[in-house]
Motif scaffolding. Structure first.
Motif, PDB file in Angstrom:
ATOM      1  N   LYS A  84       0.817  -1.215   0.000  1.00  0.00           N
ATOM      2  CA  LYS A  84       0.000   0.000   0.000  1.00  0.00           C
ATOM      3  C   LYS A  84       0.854   1.269   0.000  1.00  0.00           C
ATOM      4  O   LYS A  84       0.623   2.184  -0.800  1.00  0.00           O
ATOM      5  N   GLU A  85       1.839   1.337   0.864  1.00  0.00           N
ATOM      6  CA  GLU A  85       2.674   2.543   0.988  1.00  0.00           C
ATOM      7  C   GLU A  85       3.366   2.861  -0.333  1.00  0.00           C
ATOM      8  O   GLU A  85       3.433   4.020  -0.744  1.00  0.00           O
ATOM      9  N   SER A  86       3.907   1.818  -0.987  1.00  0.00           N
ATOM     10  CA  SER A  86       4.604   2.034  -2.254  1.00  0.00           C
ATOM     11  C   SER A  86       3.641   2.568  -3.312  1.00  0.00           C
ATOM     12  O   SER A  86       3.971   3.472  -4.082  1.00  0.00           O
ATOM     13  N   MET A  87       2.440   1.986  -3.334  1.00  0.00           N
ATOM     14  CA  MET A  87       1.441   2.383  -4.326  1.00  0.00           C
ATOM     15  C   MET A  87       1.027   3.836  -4.089  1.00  0.00           C
ATOM     16  O   MET A  87       1.012   4.656  -5.015  1.00  0.00           O
ATOM     17  N   GLU A  88       0.735   4.153  -2.843  1.00  0.00           N
ATOM     18  CA  GLU A  88       0.234   5.499  -2.544  1.00  0.00           C
ATOM     19  C   GLU A  88       1.323   6.564  -2.715  1.00  0.00           C
ATOM     20  O   GLU A  88       1.039   7.677  -3.163  1.00  0.00           O
ATOM     21  N   ALA A  89       2.560   6.181  -2.402  1.00  0.00           N
ATOM     22  CA  ALA A  89       3.661   7.143  -2.562  1.00  0.00           C
ATOM     23  C   ALA A  89       3.818   7.542  -4.023  1.00  0.00           C
ATOM     24  O   ALA A  89       4.384   8.592  -4.336  1.00  0.00           O
ATOM     25  N   ARG A  90       3.323   6.698  -4.922  1.00  0.00           N
ATOM     26  CA  ARG A  90       3.438   6.994  -6.351  1.00  0.00           C
ATOM     27  C   ARG A  90       2.149   7.549  -6.931  1.00  0.00           C
ATOM     28  O   ARG A  90       1.983   7.638  -8.152  1.00  0.00           O
ATOM     29  N   GLY A  91       1.244   7.900  -6.050  1.00  0.00           N
ATOM     30  CA  GLY A  91      -0.015   8.502  -6.492  1.00  0.00           C
ATOM     31  C   GLY A  91      -0.924   7.538  -7.220  1.00  0.00           C
ATOM     32  O   GLY A  91      -1.727   7.942  -8.056  1.00  0.00           O
ATOM     33  N   LEU A  92      -0.788   6.250  -6.928  1.00  0.00           N
ATOM     34  CA  LEU A  92      -1.570   5.245  -7.638  1.00  0.00           C
ATOM     35  C   LEU A  92      -2.581   4.588  -6.707  1.00  0.00           C
ATOM     36  O   LEU A  92      -2.403   4.567  -5.491  1.00  0.00           O
ATOM     37  N   SER A  93      -3.639   4.062  -7.328  1.00  0.00           N
ATOM     38  CA  SER A  93      -4.605   3.265  -6.578  1.00  0.00           C
ATOM     39  C   SER A  93      -4.854   1.987  -7.370  1.00  0.00           C
ATOM     40  O   SER A  93      -4.374   1.843  -8.496  1.00  0.00           O
ATOM     41  N   ILE A 102      -3.858  -7.905  -4.483  1.00  0.00           N
ATOM     42  CA  ILE A 102      -4.211  -7.823  -3.075  1.00  0.00           C
ATOM     43  C   ILE A 102      -3.304  -6.751  -2.478  1.00  0.00           C
ATOM     44  O   ILE A 102      -2.079  -6.842  -2.602  1.00  0.00           O
ATOM     45  N   VAL A 103      -3.902  -5.740  -1.893  1.00  0.00           N
ATOM     46  CA  VAL A 103      -3.110  -4.657  -1.323  1.00  0.00           C
ATOM     47  C   VAL A 103      -2.820  -4.962   0.145  1.00  0.00           C
ATOM     48  O   VAL A 103      -3.732  -5.290   0.910  1.00  0.00           O
ATOM     49  N   LEU A 104      -1.556  -4.895   0.508  1.00  0.00           N
ATOM     50  CA  LEU A 104      -1.141  -5.206   1.879  1.00  0.00           C
ATOM     51  C   LEU A 104      -0.427  -4.013   2.502  1.00  0.00           C
ATOM     52  O   LEU A 104       0.249  -3.248   1.810  1.00  0.00           O
ATOM     53  N   THR A 105      -0.539  -3.885   3.798  1.00  0.00           N
ATOM     54  CA  THR A 105       0.262  -2.883   4.494  1.00  0.00           C
ATOM     55  C   THR A 105       1.693  -3.394   4.573  1.00  0.00           C
ATOM     56  O   THR A 105       1.958  -4.577   4.331  1.00  0.00           O
ATOM     57  N   SER A 106       2.608  -2.499   4.936  1.00  0.00           N
ATOM     58  CA  SER A 106       4.011  -2.898   5.051  1.00  0.00           C
ATOM     59  C   SER A 106       4.149  -4.088   5.999  1.00  0.00           C
ATOM     60  O   SER A 106       4.890  -5.037   5.738  1.00  0.00           O
ATOM     61  N   ARG A 107       3.447  -3.988   7.090  1.00  0.00           N
ATOM     62  CA  ARG A 107       3.537  -5.029   8.103  1.00  0.00           C
ATOM     63  C   ARG A 107       3.047  -6.377   7.557  1.00  0.00           C
ATOM     64  O   ARG A 107       3.708  -7.405   7.715  1.00  0.00           O
TER      65      ARG A 107
END
Lengths: 122, 111, 98
Positions: A84-93, A102-107
């Motif tokens: 999720k963090e990588s995706m959002e940092a790039r302005g993507l959804s 499947i979107v996962l949190t870093s943890r």
């Protein structure tokens, strides 16, 4: 046979055309799929860019291999995870991606990595 | 690079006889390659060739035999989606041989 | 799990991503990643914080080569090539954050 199945995770952290990593990873995944293992793909950092919809490579005279991610399902490779963090940092959804993921949190991603028998990084 | 001559036109192939440029493909070239593979092309053969070309157009890869078999089964029915049927049509492997006739690269992971 | 990093932390996000995602275990800094083990850099706080969750190691031949032998952050374990092998053998799995 059952006990011979191992959990393989392919970790993709590079953007698609600047280096050969992404294409190489995809080819290895397609080949590995023949061996009936438990395969999953993780997309972190710039690796998320590999799944961006609408890639047009004509102008750089390079093969557009992004449609091939959609073939993975036919190869029984169905577990595609995006951090999720990588995706959002790039302005993507998720709507920007050309396959279901499947979107996962870093943890969650870290925990999933810990469960693997083999982690291959690209 | 080796070339093949069809109807006075020259087409580039790799060492194993696969067309180098996908856009070069046409029925004459396909028939020529099929002949050099000793294949007696029937409607059933062409059906597989057409399927492969559509698959490539959609996914940009030539499918592994296992994947091709499954996909054909889905589209054309179980009596065609099995390796016996496909190997009878293409004795040297539906992956290798059919892809060659279809003007596609050798399938990734074809071992 | 053993996490191996080989890129400078100031030019690549590999270390940062590893610290964000990985759930503990060993981190081994090699090649240009050993700059992260040097005291006084912008990364020092991050490394010190990471030492609470990870065992942080650095490959000495790479540190020596870069002139940082005297400036390794306290608490970072210094390993040689044999120690590298031991770490790989001691972990069930390892990941290279290329």
């Amino acid at each position: 046979m059952g006990e011979d199945i191992k959990k393989f995770m392919f970790v993709n952290r590079k953007a698609p055309y600047g280096t050969i990593y992404a294409l190489e990873a995809l080819e290895v995944v397609l080949i590995t799929a023949a061996f009936d293992q438990d395969v999953s793909l993780a997309f972190l950092d710039d690796g998320v860019y590999q799944l961006k919809k609408g890639q047009q490579t004509k102008g750089i005279e390079t093969k557009n291999f992004s449609p091939s991610y959609r073939a993975l399902e036919g190869y029984d490779v169905e577990k595609l995870y995006v951090e999720k963090e990588s995706m959002e940092a790039r302005g993507l959804s998720e709507d920007d991606l050309l396959v279901d993921v499947i979107v996962l949190t870093s943890r969650e991603m870290g925990e999933l990595m810990e469960q693997q028998d083999v982690v291959l990084s690209f | 690079m080796p070339n093949i001559e069809v109807n006075g036109k020259s087409y580039e192939t790799d060492e194993e006889g696969y067309l180098v440029n996908l856009a070069d493909w046409n029925m004459d070239v396909a028939n020529y390659i099929a002949q050099s593979e000793n294949l007696n092309m029937t409607d059933q053969h062409w059906e597989v060739i057409e399927f492969l070309r559509k698959y490539y157009d959609e996914f940009q890869i030539a499918p592994a035999v296992r994947v091709l078999t499954k996909a054909i089964g889905k589209k054309l029915g179980p009596e065609k989606g099995n390796s016996q049927y496909l190997y009878e049509l293409f004795p040297y492997g539906p992956g290798k041989q059919a892809c060659k006739v279809a003007g596609l690269p050798k399938p990734t992971g074809c071992i | 799990m053993l996490h191996i990093i080989n890129k400078s932390p100031l030019s690549s996000c590999a270390l940062e991503s590893c610290l964000r995602i990985a759930q503990g275990g060993d981190i081994l800094l090699i090649e240009d990643a050993v700059y992260a083990a040097a005291s006084g850099s912008a990364l020092e706080d991050k490394i010190r914080e990471a030492m609470g969750r990870f065992r942080v190691h650095a490959l000495m031949p790479d540190i020596d080569a870069r002139g940082f032998s005297e400036r390794v952050i306290e608490g970072v374990s210094k390993v040689d090539y044999g120690g590298f092998v031991d770490l790989v053998a001691a972990n069930e799995n390892c990941q290279s954050w290329l």
